[in-house]
Design a protein around this motif. Structure first.
Motif, PDB file in Angstrom:
ATOM      1  N   SER A 143      -1.402  -1.171  15.481  1.00 41.00           N
ATOM      2  CA  SER A 143      -1.210  -0.689  14.499  1.00 41.00           C
ATOM      3  C   SER A 143      -0.134  -1.781  13.049  1.00 41.00           C
ATOM      4  O   SER A 143       0.879  -2.273  13.975  1.00 41.00           O
ATOM      5  N   VAL A 172       3.023   1.991   4.300  1.00 40.14           N
ATOM      6  CA  VAL A 172       3.184   2.965   5.364  1.00 40.14           C
ATOM      7  C   VAL A 172       4.612   3.042   5.455  1.00 40.14           C
ATOM      8  O   VAL A 172       5.558   3.706   6.672  1.00 40.14           O
ATOM      9  N   GLU A 228      -5.825   1.058   8.162  1.00 41.02           N
ATOM     10  CA  GLU A 228      -6.249   2.437   7.912  1.00 41.02           C
ATOM     11  C   GLU A 228      -6.601   2.387   6.694  1.00 41.02           C
ATOM     12  O   GLU A 228      -6.427   1.852   5.723  1.00 41.02           O
ATOM     13  N   ASP A 229      -7.582   3.356   5.961  1.00 40.91           N
ATOM     14  CA  ASP A 229      -8.643   3.290   5.098  1.00 40.91           C
ATOM     15  C   ASP A 229      -7.459   3.742   3.825  1.00 40.91           C
ATOM     16  O   ASP A 229      -7.870   3.371   3.336  1.00 40.91           O
ATOM     17  N   GLU A 230      -6.704   4.721   4.798  1.00 39.31           N
ATOM     18  CA  GLU A 230      -5.759   5.019   3.273  1.00 39.31           C
ATOM     19  C   GLU A 230      -4.071   3.724   2.589  1.00 39.31           C
ATOM     20  O   GLU A 230      -4.365   4.126   1.901  1.00 39.31           O
ATOM     21  N   ASN A 260     -10.990  -3.730   9.933  1.00 38.16           N
ATOM     22  CA  ASN A 260     -11.299  -2.729   8.351  1.00 38.16           C
ATOM     23  C   ASN A 260      -9.803  -3.947   8.494  1.00 38.16           C
ATOM     24  O   ASN A 260      -9.127  -3.350   8.853  1.00 38.16           O
ATOM     25  N   THR A 261     -10.159  -4.341   6.932  1.00 37.00           N
ATOM     26  CA  THR A 261      -8.484  -4.503   6.097  1.00 37.00           C
ATOM     27  C   THR A 261      -9.390  -4.548   4.675  1.00 37.00           C
ATOM     28  O   THR A 261     -10.252  -4.124   4.279  1.00 37.00           O
TER      29      THR A 261
END
Length: 332
Positions: A143, A172, A228-230, A260-261
């Motif tokens: 991640s 993040v 991540e979606d957030e 996902n990006t």
């Protein structure tokens, strides 16, 4: 008598000043409009480093531009989204590529752009430039957060890929201080460092698929880290040019899962002071007359069409491009 001579001298000075003003106004006004059909002898093209699709595409476009600009020569310059926009604004480049999320920043004088860049216009919106985070297949990195303590190549310093990476780290609560090192280097050289184990990850906004990563996928084995979606939501809220994007499984032959990006569209822009309406009309026409050729360079260009370009337009359309789009019915 002295008064008369003084008066005559004043009239002469004013007359000369008026003539000078008229000549200056002509150069900056109507004659400049008359020059809009002219094309610079040296068409400097702001592209990207060797190994990226921008470089491949700009080279292909340069070949196709030769017949429409027979008295000019195209010089491809290794650049990046931010430096290309700065070069366009300064008149160093006649045309160049940029990522969609940096165009509104340039037009509004935000972030890396200390002043608004107002003398550039869009010719075409080409394809999604997709954010990749690439690690070796046998890496323990899973991640964005796992990049703590790792050596990463974000591309060339100050390029849009690096700026996007900084935005993602910020989302993040991380920064470069959390990494084990940063290697500023082009895509092809970064791939060599990853292969040799000198870095742990390559990140950047590039075409999907990118030939450099395809080669790594088939020879060494790679994985792509998802966002991540957030993080995707936070990026879009920060800059509307960051759009959710999914790298479909199979885009790289050994990566079967969807990733996902985010993506920003690649945009071709021109300097308004160097490229006039007729020149840009010819350039736009050339782009779409060679749609099938661009597809042979990369499948990322499969959706490229006049309608696609207008629908996903980023920035202000150049009058020459707008004229072509209206002519073919892509816009009213």
């Amino acid at each position: 008598m002295k008064k008369l001579l003084g008066l005559l001298l004043l009239v002469l000075i004013l007359a000369l000043a008026a003539c000078s003003s008229e000549e200056s106004g002509t150069e900056g006004g109507s004659s400049k409009a008359a020059e809009t059909d002219a094309v610079p002898k040296d068409l400097a093209f702001g592209s990207a480093t060797v190994g990226g699709f921008w470089y491949t595409l700009s080279a292909g476009m340069a070949d196709k531009m030769a017949p429409i600009y027979p008295d000019s020569s195209v010089t491809i310059v290794e650049g990046g989204s931010v430096s290309n926009l700065l070069g366009l604004g300064q008149g160093t480049f006649a045309l160049g590529f940029a990522n969609g999320q940096t165009v509104p920043e340039a037009l509004n004088g935000l972030n890396e752009f200390e002043e608004k860049i107002e003398n550039v216009s869009t010719v075409a919106t080409l394809y999604p430039n997709v954010f990749h985070m690439v690690v070796r297949e046998d890496s323990d990195i899973q991640s964005l957060e796992d990049l703590k303590g790792k050596k990463v190549s974000p591309g060339i310093a100050g390029y849009s890929g690096e700026l996007a990476f900084k935005d993602m780290l910020s989302a993040v609560d991380m920064s470069y201080d959390d990494l084990g090192g940063v290697e500023y280097i082009g895509t092809a050289d970064g791939a060599d460092l990853l292969r040799d184990g000198h870095i742990d990850a390559i990140v950047g906004m590039v075409a999907a698929p990118l030939s450099t990563f395809q080669e790594l996928d088939t020879t060494m084995g790679i994985r792509l880290l998802p966002l991540e979606d957030e993080v995707v939501t936070a990026l879009n809220e920060k800059n509307e040019g960051y759009l959710p994007y999914t790298i479909k499984g199979g885009t790289y032959s050994n990566i079967t899962e969807d990733i996902n990006t985010v993506a920003g569209y690649t945009v071709l822009l021109v300097n308004d002071d160097l490229m006039g309406e007729e020149a840009v009309y010819d350039l736009t026409k050339m782009l779409f007359e060679n749609q099938e050729h661009w597809k042979t360079l990369s499948s990322t260009m499969n959706d490229f069409s006049p309608e696609y370009s207008v629908e996903n337009n980023v920035g202000n359309l150049h009058p020459g491009a707008e004229r072509y789009y209206k002519e073919v019915g892509a816009m009213e």
